[in-house]
Scaffold this active site. Sequence first.
Site, short mmCIF file in Angstrom:
data_model
loop_
_atom_site.label_atom_id
_atom_site.label_comp_id
_atom_site.label_asym_id
_atom_site.label_seq_id
_atom_site.Cartn_x
_atom_site.Cartn_y
_atom_site.Cartn_z
N ARG A 41 15.58 -73.03 5.38
CA ARG A 41 15.17 -72.44 4.09
C ARG A 41 16.41 -72.16 3.22
O ARG A 41 16.42 -72.46 2.03
CB ARG A 41 14.39 -71.15 4.35
CG ARG A 41 13.78 -70.53 3.10
CD ARG A 41 12.33 -70.17 3.33
NE ARG A 41 11.73 -69.44 2.24
CZ ARG A 41 10.97 -69.99 1.31
NH1 ARG A 41 10.74 -71.28 1.32
NH2 ARG A 41 10.44 -69.26 0.35
N HIS B 129 6.21 -85.92 -5.23
CA HIS B 129 6.44 -86.90 -4.16
C HIS B 129 5.88 -86.31 -2.85
O HIS B 129 6.08 -85.12 -2.59
CB HIS B 129 7.95 -87.16 -4.03
CG HIS B 129 8.28 -88.24 -3.05
ND1 HIS B 129 8.20 -88.04 -1.69
CD2 HIS B 129 8.69 -89.52 -3.24
CE1 HIS B 129 8.55 -89.16 -1.08
NE2 HIS B 129 8.84 -90.07 -1.99
N CYS C 60 17.42 -61.76 6.17
CA CYS C 60 17.34 -62.94 7.07
C CYS C 60 18.02 -64.18 6.50
O CYS C 60 18.96 -64.70 7.09
CB CYS C 60 15.87 -63.27 7.34
SG CYS C 60 14.97 -61.86 7.94
N LYS D 191 14.77 -70.23 15.98
CA LYS D 191 14.62 -69.19 14.94
C LYS D 191 15.70 -69.34 13.87
O LYS D 191 15.44 -69.28 12.66
CB LYS D 191 14.71 -67.80 15.59
CG LYS D 191 14.92 -66.64 14.63
CD LYS D 191 13.69 -66.39 13.80
CE LYS D 191 13.98 -65.48 12.63
NZ LYS D 191 12.81 -65.14 11.86
N ASN E 274 15.39 -70.36 9.50
CA ASN E 274 15.93 -69.66 8.33
C ASN E 274 17.07 -70.43 7.67
O ASN E 274 17.28 -70.34 6.46
CB ASN E 274 16.35 -68.23 8.72
CG ASN E 274 15.14 -67.31 8.79
OD1 ASN E 274 14.03 -67.70 8.42
ND2 ASN E 274 15.35 -66.09 9.27
N VAL F 289 7.59 -63.56 10.76
CA VAL F 289 6.67 -63.17 9.68
C VAL F 289 7.35 -63.09 8.31
O VAL F 289 8.50 -62.70 8.21
CB VAL F 289 6.00 -61.82 9.99
CG1 VAL F 289 5.04 -61.99 11.14
CG2 VAL F 289 7.04 -60.75 10.31
N1 SAJ Z 1 14.11 -67.48 -2.72
C1 SAJ Z 1 14.53 -68.30 -3.75
N2 SAJ Z 1 13.79 -69.43 -4.03
C2 SAJ Z 1 12.66 -69.73 -3.33
C3 SAJ Z 1 12.25 -68.89 -2.27
C4 SAJ Z 1 13.00 -67.78 -1.98
O1 SAJ Z 1 15.55 -68.05 -4.41
O2 SAJ Z 1 12.04 -70.75 -3.66
C5 SAJ Z 1 14.89 -66.27 -2.41
C6 SAJ Z 1 14.06 -65.00 -2.55
O3 SAJ Z 1 14.07 -64.53 -3.88
C7 SAJ Z 1 14.76 -64.08 -1.59
C8 SAJ Z 1 15.30 -65.02 -0.50
O4 SAJ Z 1 15.24 -66.32 -1.04
O5 SAJ Z 1 15.84 -63.44 -2.22
C9 SAJ Z 1 14.54 -64.99 0.81
O6 SAJ Z 1 13.13 -64.97 0.57
P1 SAJ Z 1 12.10 -65.79 1.46
O7 SAJ Z 1 10.74 -65.49 0.96
O8 SAJ Z 1 12.52 -67.20 1.52
O9 SAJ Z 1 12.31 -65.26 2.94
P2 SAJ Z 1 12.28 -63.83 3.66
O10 SAJ Z 1 13.69 -63.39 3.92
O11 SAJ Z 1 11.39 -62.86 2.97
O12 SAJ Z 1 11.59 -64.24 5.08
C10 SAJ Z 1 12.19 -65.28 5.84
C11 SAJ Z 1 11.08 -66.23 6.31
N3 SAJ Z 1 11.69 -67.43 6.88
C12 SAJ Z 1 11.30 -68.66 6.49
O13 SAJ Z 1 10.49 -68.85 5.62
C13 SAJ Z 1 11.92 -69.81 7.21
C14 SAJ Z 1 10.19 -65.52 7.34
O14 SAJ Z 1 9.24 -66.42 7.88
C15 SAJ Z 1 11.06 -64.96 8.48
O15 SAJ Z 1 10.28 -64.30 9.45
C16 SAJ Z 1 12.02 -63.97 7.86
O16 SAJ Z 1 12.88 -64.69 6.95
C17 SAJ Z 1 12.83 -63.33 8.98
O17 SAJ Z 1 12.60 -62.13 9.24
O18 SAJ Z 1 13.61 -64.03 9.64
#
Ligand code: SAJ
Length: 422
Positions: A209, A240, A256, A202, A206, A151
């Site tokens: 991302r 694109h 995460c 899992k 992450n 989530v």
């Molecule tokens: N961030 C950026 N640029 C972006 C997106 C995010 O710099 O374009 C930064 C955010 O500011 C933040 C960090 O990345 O500091 C993480 O934020 P996030 O929204 O990417 O992720 P989390 O940690 O809130 O949640 C993630 C999610 N994983 C994925 O999207 C693959 C969520 O689905 C997972 O359940 C969660 O980790 C988890 O608990 O593992």
Amino acid sequence: MKICVVGMGYIGLPTSSILATHGFEVIGVEINKTIIDSVEKGRTEIQEPGLSIIVKAAVRSRGLKCQETTPDADVFIICVPTPINQDKTADLDYVIQAGNMIAPRIRNGNLIILESTVPPGTTRYVLKPILERSGLSAEKDFYLAHCPERVLPGNLLNELIHNDRIIGGINETSAQMAKKIYETFVEGNIYLTDTDTAEFVKLMENTYRAVNIALANEFALIAEKLDLNIYGAIDLANKHPRVNIPRPGAGVGGHCIPIDPWFIVEKAPDLSKLITTALKINEEMPEHVISLVKDAFDEAGKKINGSKVTILGVAYKSDVNDARETPATPIIKKLTDLGANIAVYDPLVVRFPITIEKDLQKAVFGADAIVIVTDHSELKSLDLTTIRPLMKDNPILIDGRNIFESAEGFIFRSIGRSTTTP
Ligand code: SAJ
């Protein structure tokens, strides 16, 4: 059916509440007495849309209780944190502790589900032997599965219900039994596999991302050197059909994205070259913010030593009250080391080592510089014309989240944005 959920944090509490409102008798087990007290009163500190309503409903209907001791149950779900050690290996202490708490309670036919994010092999080679200290055997006497949470904080309840889920069982029956529990409230698809694969999937999510954000951050640093604007360029590249670059920023926080990819590195360090580099790029973004601060102070003819710098936003991302692993922490530390006096403003975060000023005007009053670390909705609508008169002469604005394209009357720096072209 009685379900015991071990760990009543960001995942355990919403999961317990949903299960309780779907007819299960749920007992949450928690070591933190403050959390037990608030859950027993039907409250939570976690700010997530709809969560307080569902917690209240679960507790009022007597479907959810919270206590310190582990009860007998039909199903045990482990939702404990898996932090990282100094050497970047997974700290499995809470998982081991949860296993030790559950083992004496296991009876024939019980199902144990691990939701916590762990390195591949943990369910089979770490948790299973602990549970078998009960004298019962996994597969024969009890069942064991890994169902990693997925989530997104900020949209947690919605994703808990609508996201697809992956369930890895130590055998087919374990996976099928776990599926029966999740399908009571999950509206997405549920896919079954083995535990090692579920654990790896899992971590891949992450890591994917983290690597993509690192690429965006690297593009931003290159754009600054080439004197162009990364955000406009990313918007165009994302036109694109197969490109979707995330946003660069002041750093990558949360419990995460900056942590879980290390659990892959731990298992195959020699093969994890791209992952390791990506994590380092993300970790270095706060240092880049400091270089922008230094550059702006030079242009202003001011010294950082003895100045007042106001940090706007310490949550790890927008619109959450969670500051775990926030890039604000290394930024504040470095600025303090350079002799700056720090003020902090965040509309949502309550728990932070430094006192958080809740009045924005007070926080920026007399500041030489403001540094935006989190793009909370409130900060996105910041009116700079009301802020500037409160600050000292030659005010500096460092925008770590691309809120502003320019800032009249400020010495302005923004990640990935040219200082000469708008
Ligand atoms: N961030 C950026 N640029 C972006 C997106 C995010 O710099 O374009 C930064 C955010 O500011 C933040 C960090 O990345 O500091 C993480 O934020 P996030 O929204 O990417 O992720 P989390 O940690 O809130 O949640 C993630 C999610 N994983 C994925 O999207 C693959 C969520 O689905 C997972 O359940 C969660 O980790 C988890 O608990 O593992």
